[in-house]
Motif scaffolding. Sequence first.
Motif, mmCIF file in Angstrom:
data_model
loop_
_atom_site.group_PDB
_atom_site.id
_atom_site.type_symbol
_atom_site.label_atom_id
_atom_site.label_comp_id
_atom_site.label_asym_id
_atom_site.label_seq_id
_atom_site.Cartn_x
_atom_site.Cartn_y
_atom_site.Cartn_z
ATOM 1 N N ALA A 181 0.832 -1.205 0.000
ATOM 2 C CA ALA A 181 0.000 0.000 0.000
ATOM 3 C C ALA A 181 0.865 1.253 0.000
ATOM 4 O O ALA A 181 0.617 2.206 -0.761
ATOM 5 C CB ALA A 181 -0.928 -0.006 1.216
ATOM 6 N N ALA A 182 1.899 1.262 0.821
ATOM 7 C CA ALA A 182 2.773 2.430 0.883
ATOM 8 C C ALA A 182 3.506 2.652 -0.426
ATOM 9 O O ALA A 182 3.799 3.797 -0.805
ATOM 10 C CB ALA A 182 3.771 2.270 2.031
ATOM 11 N N GLY A 183 3.801 1.570 -1.147
ATOM 12 C CA GLY A 183 4.576 1.676 -2.374
ATOM 13 C C GLY A 183 3.764 1.796 -3.640
ATOM 14 O O GLY A 183 4.334 1.809 -4.737
ATOM 15 N N ILE A 184 2.447 1.927 -3.523
ATOM 16 C CA ILE A 184 1.573 1.848 -4.697
ATOM 17 C C ILE A 184 1.887 2.920 -5.737
ATOM 18 O O ILE A 184 1.732 2.711 -6.932
ATOM 19 C CB ILE A 184 0.084 1.924 -4.264
ATOM 20 N N ALA A 185 2.342 4.095 -5.309
ATOM 21 C CA ALA A 185 2.571 5.199 -6.248
ATOM 22 C C ALA A 185 4.029 5.360 -6.646
ATOM 23 O O ALA A 185 4.367 6.301 -7.372
ATOM 24 C CB ALA A 185 2.063 6.511 -5.637
ATOM 25 N N ALA A 186 4.907 4.457 -6.221
ATOM 26 C CA ALA A 186 6.328 4.562 -6.555
ATOM 27 C C ALA A 186 6.552 4.281 -8.046
ATOM 28 O O ALA A 186 5.703 3.677 -8.716
ATOM 29 C CB ALA A 186 7.141 3.595 -5.695
ATOM 30 N N PRO A 187 7.690 4.692 -8.588
ATOM 31 C CA PRO A 187 7.909 4.558 -10.039
ATOM 32 C C PRO A 187 7.836 3.124 -10.557
ATOM 33 O O PRO A 187 7.263 2.881 -11.624
ATOM 34 C CB PRO A 187 9.321 5.136 -10.228
ATOM 35 N N GLY A 188 8.407 2.158 -9.833
ATOM 36 C CA GLY A 188 8.410 0.781 -10.310
ATOM 37 C C GLY A 188 7.016 0.202 -10.472
ATOM 38 O O GLY A 188 6.675 -0.325 -11.547
ATOM 39 N N PRO A 189 6.163 0.257 -9.450
ATOM 40 C CA PRO A 189 4.804 -0.260 -9.601
ATOM 41 C C PRO A 189 3.986 0.487 -10.651
ATOM 42 O O PRO A 189 3.168 -0.123 -11.347
ATOM 43 C CB PRO A 189 4.197 -0.076 -8.201
ATOM 44 N N ARG A 190 4.193 1.786 -10.753
ATOM 45 C CA ARG A 190 3.471 2.542 -11.791
ATOM 46 C C ARG A 190 3.794 1.993 -13.175
ATOM 47 O O ARG A 190 2.908 1.792 -14.011
ATOM 48 C CB ARG A 190 3.835 4.025 -11.716
ATOM 49 N N ALA B 177 -9.299 -11.395 -14.085
ATOM 50 C CA ALA B 177 -10.055 -10.675 -13.061
ATOM 51 C C ALA B 177 -9.375 -10.661 -11.703
ATOM 52 O O ALA B 177 -9.947 -10.138 -10.746
ATOM 53 C CB ALA B 177 -11.444 -11.301 -12.921
ATOM 54 N N LEU B 178 -8.174 -11.224 -11.597
ATOM 55 C CA LEU B 178 -7.480 -11.170 -10.308
ATOM 56 C C LEU B 178 -7.021 -9.743 -10.047
ATOM 57 O O LEU B 178 -6.523 -9.069 -10.952
ATOM 58 C CB LEU B 178 -6.285 -12.120 -10.312
ATOM 59 N N PRO B 179 -7.174 -9.256 -8.820
ATOM 60 C CA PRO B 179 -6.952 -7.824 -8.583
ATOM 61 C C PRO B 179 -5.491 -7.417 -8.577
ATOM 62 O O PRO B 179 -4.630 -8.122 -8.047
ATOM 63 C CB PRO B 179 -7.577 -7.599 -7.199
ATOM 64 N N ILE B 180 -5.225 -6.272 -9.190
ATOM 65 C CA ILE B 180 -3.986 -5.535 -8.965
ATOM 66 C C ILE B 180 -4.302 -4.606 -7.805
ATOM 67 O O ILE B 180 -5.120 -3.699 -7.916
ATOM 68 C CB ILE B 180 -3.561 -4.770 -10.221
ATOM 69 N N TRP B 181 -3.683 -4.840 -6.678
ATOM 70 C CA TRP B 181 -4.088 -4.239 -5.418
ATOM 71 C C TRP B 181 -4.118 -2.712 -5.483
ATOM 72 O O TRP B 181 -3.219 -2.075 -6.039
ATOM 73 C CB TRP B 181 -3.141 -4.656 -4.303
ATOM 74 N N ALA C 39 -11.663 -13.661 2.978
ATOM 75 C CA ALA C 39 -12.449 -13.047 1.896
ATOM 76 C C ALA C 39 -12.528 -11.523 2.015
ATOM 77 O O ALA C 39 -12.402 -10.814 1.007
ATOM 78 C CB ALA C 39 -13.843 -13.658 1.845
ATOM 79 N N PRO C 40 -12.736 -10.952 3.213
ATOM 80 C CA PRO C 40 -12.765 -9.481 3.299
ATOM 81 C C PRO C 40 -11.464 -8.825 2.855
ATOM 82 O O PRO C 40 -11.486 -7.752 2.260
ATOM 83 C CB PRO C 40 -13.043 -9.224 4.788
ATOM 84 N N LEU C 41 -10.327 -9.470 3.121
ATOM 85 C CA LEU C 41 -9.058 -8.898 2.683
ATOM 86 C C LEU C 41 -8.957 -8.922 1.162
ATOM 87 O O LEU C 41 -8.550 -7.928 0.543
ATOM 88 C CB LEU C 41 -7.885 -9.669 3.305
ATOM 89 N N LEU C 42 -9.315 -10.048 0.532
ATOM 90 C CA LEU C 42 -9.268 -10.107 -0.926
ATOM 91 C C LEU C 42 -10.179 -9.047 -1.540
ATOM 92 O O LEU C 42 -9.812 -8.391 -2.524
ATOM 93 C CB LEU C 42 -9.687 -11.502 -1.411
ATOM 94 N N ASP C 43 -11.352 -8.872 -0.958
ATOM 95 C CA ASP C 43 -12.276 -7.862 -1.464
ATOM 96 C C ASP C 43 -11.695 -6.442 -1.310
ATOM 97 O O ASP C 43 -11.778 -5.629 -2.239
ATOM 98 C CB ASP C 43 -13.609 -7.958 -0.726
ATOM 99 N N THR C 44 -11.089 -6.176 -0.168
ATOM 100 C CA THR C 44 -10.514 -4.846 0.071
ATOM 101 C C THR C 44 -9.355 -4.565 -0.875
ATOM 102 O O THR C 44 -9.238 -3.478 -1.438
ATOM 103 C CB THR C 44 -10.036 -4.735 1.531
ATOM 104 N N LEU C 45 -8.501 -5.551 -1.080
ATOM 105 C CA LEU C 45 -7.363 -5.370 -1.971
ATOM 106 C C LEU C 45 -7.828 -5.086 -3.402
ATOM 107 O O LEU C 45 -7.168 -4.358 -4.146
ATOM 108 C CB LEU C 45 -6.469 -6.621 -1.962
ATOM 109 N N GLY C 46 -8.968 -5.684 -3.779
ATOM 110 C CA GLY C 46 -9.453 -5.527 -5.133
ATOM 111 C C GLY C 46 -10.292 -4.285 -5.373
ATOM 112 O O GLY C 46 -10.366 -3.788 -6.514
ATOM 113 N N THR C 47 -10.913 -3.735 -4.325
ATOM 114 C CA THR C 47 -11.840 -2.624 -4.526
ATOM 115 C C THR C 47 -11.310 -1.287 -4.018
ATOM 116 O O THR C 47 -11.755 -0.230 -4.481
ATOM 117 C CB THR C 47 -13.180 -2.915 -3.838
ATOM 118 N N MET C 48 -10.393 -1.296 -3.077
ATOM 119 C CA MET C 48 -9.901 -0.035 -2.528
ATOM 120 C C MET C 48 -8.947 0.628 -3.510
ATOM 121 O O MET C 48 -8.032 -0.001 -4.016
ATOM 122 C CB MET C 48 -9.198 -0.275 -1.183
ATOM 123 N N ARG C 49 -9.155 1.899 -3.764
ATOM 124 C CA ARG C 49 -8.285 2.671 -4.641
ATOM 125 C C ARG C 49 -7.463 3.642 -3.797
ATOM 126 O O ARG C 49 -8.025 4.448 -3.040
ATOM 127 C CB ARG C 49 -9.099 3.473 -5.676
#
Length: 447
Positions: free
Chosen positions: A39-48, A62-66, A433-443
Amino acid sequence: MEIVRHLAAYVAAAREGPLTAELREAACRSVLDLVTAAAAGIAAPGPRAARRVAPALMAGGALPIWFAGQGSGLAGAVWCNAAAAAALDLDDGHRIARGHPGAAIIPAALAAAQDVDATTEELLQAIVVGYEVGVAVGAARRFYANTGMWSGYGVVAAIGFLKRTPEEILAQAFAIAGIGAPNQLHAGAGPAFRAQEGSDVKEGIPWSGVTAVGALLLAEAGQTGPLRLLDDGEHFRLDGLVDGLGRQGYVARSYIKFHACCRHVHAPAEALLRLVAEHGIAPHGIDAIEVATYSGALRLANRPRPQGFTDIQFSIPYCLGLLACDGPDALMPLMETAVNRPEVVALAEKVSLSLDPELEARFPAETLSRVTIRAGGQSFISPVTAPRGEASDPPSWADLEAKLEQACRFVATPEQRRQLLAALRRLRAGEHAPLLDTLGTMRLSPA
């Protein structure tokens, strides 16, 4: 019997026994820490970059990119999520393997668990099995190479466990993954290799997940690999590589990071912060910073003027300059605004590094440093200092939750952090299941 067949037999046998309470808790803690790093690294250059390229390079799915609102197939999800997890160097590490198992294994286990509709206990056991195999191979090598060289074994083990892959196919998958892993020897240690610089490739960890997924699919389709790849006493310590599998509990023996930088930076960082706090040393009053340390820390590029955001993570001088200027939160997390700051460069250029024979003798079992700050005609000397979060003194669940709150405060709102922690607590209580849902839906996005 070839070692890869022993690995396959261990994975198959692990399906028959339940997890101990200790290993189950360790797996949950590892997920909490890894999700924090991602989560902390989501906006870093490599993941972008990985998220931009994944649709063109990987098959859709359909597997989520967190935290991004995107979907992908298994390989794409593993790649993008591992890239986010490794981006800030906040992911866990393992002393005996000298690398980072969690960033490779946990994204693969979570994606595969969703793909095959696994139970929570199967997911957690897959993580334990992945650590057991990956760290065992990493620890057995007689040479240093970055994590991507061995982490794919752990990915194959975790996914193969969840897919209930037959032993013969799993053995071939290990062999294919081993020969197809990113070649990291050019970035290794010793006089034959240049200093390790920071890059968004991150030791090949994300790409090793892709090659491991591919290896398993290729083995299922009938491809074979070099089964005796690990049976080489010149390159691997064979005694004990497989004998202790299932009894080592490697998932419970990782270290946890509280600074977003290479582990070799952490001991001098803690020593400097202690001196500054105890003696009230202001950054403008510092004349010199001397770091006595071990060879691993000296193999980093350690540029006083890092070449970009990620290179900061591999510079003891620049990280110490940031901490002296901005205080203990400067690297929690590391932000792109830290790049090319003149006042930090000025301090970084006052940092000198030297090899201490006593500390070298204790490496790699321990990663210790001693720091001397010279200011105003006085010398302030720290004791020999170890980094926080060692396996010998593990942080509590509450400590890990506090890490999430601090590391993610610039990318997640207070409500999003609350939701994410609630989902992680549900995992600990037995429901993933709640964690998988959160990883997939939270922006998430940087403030």
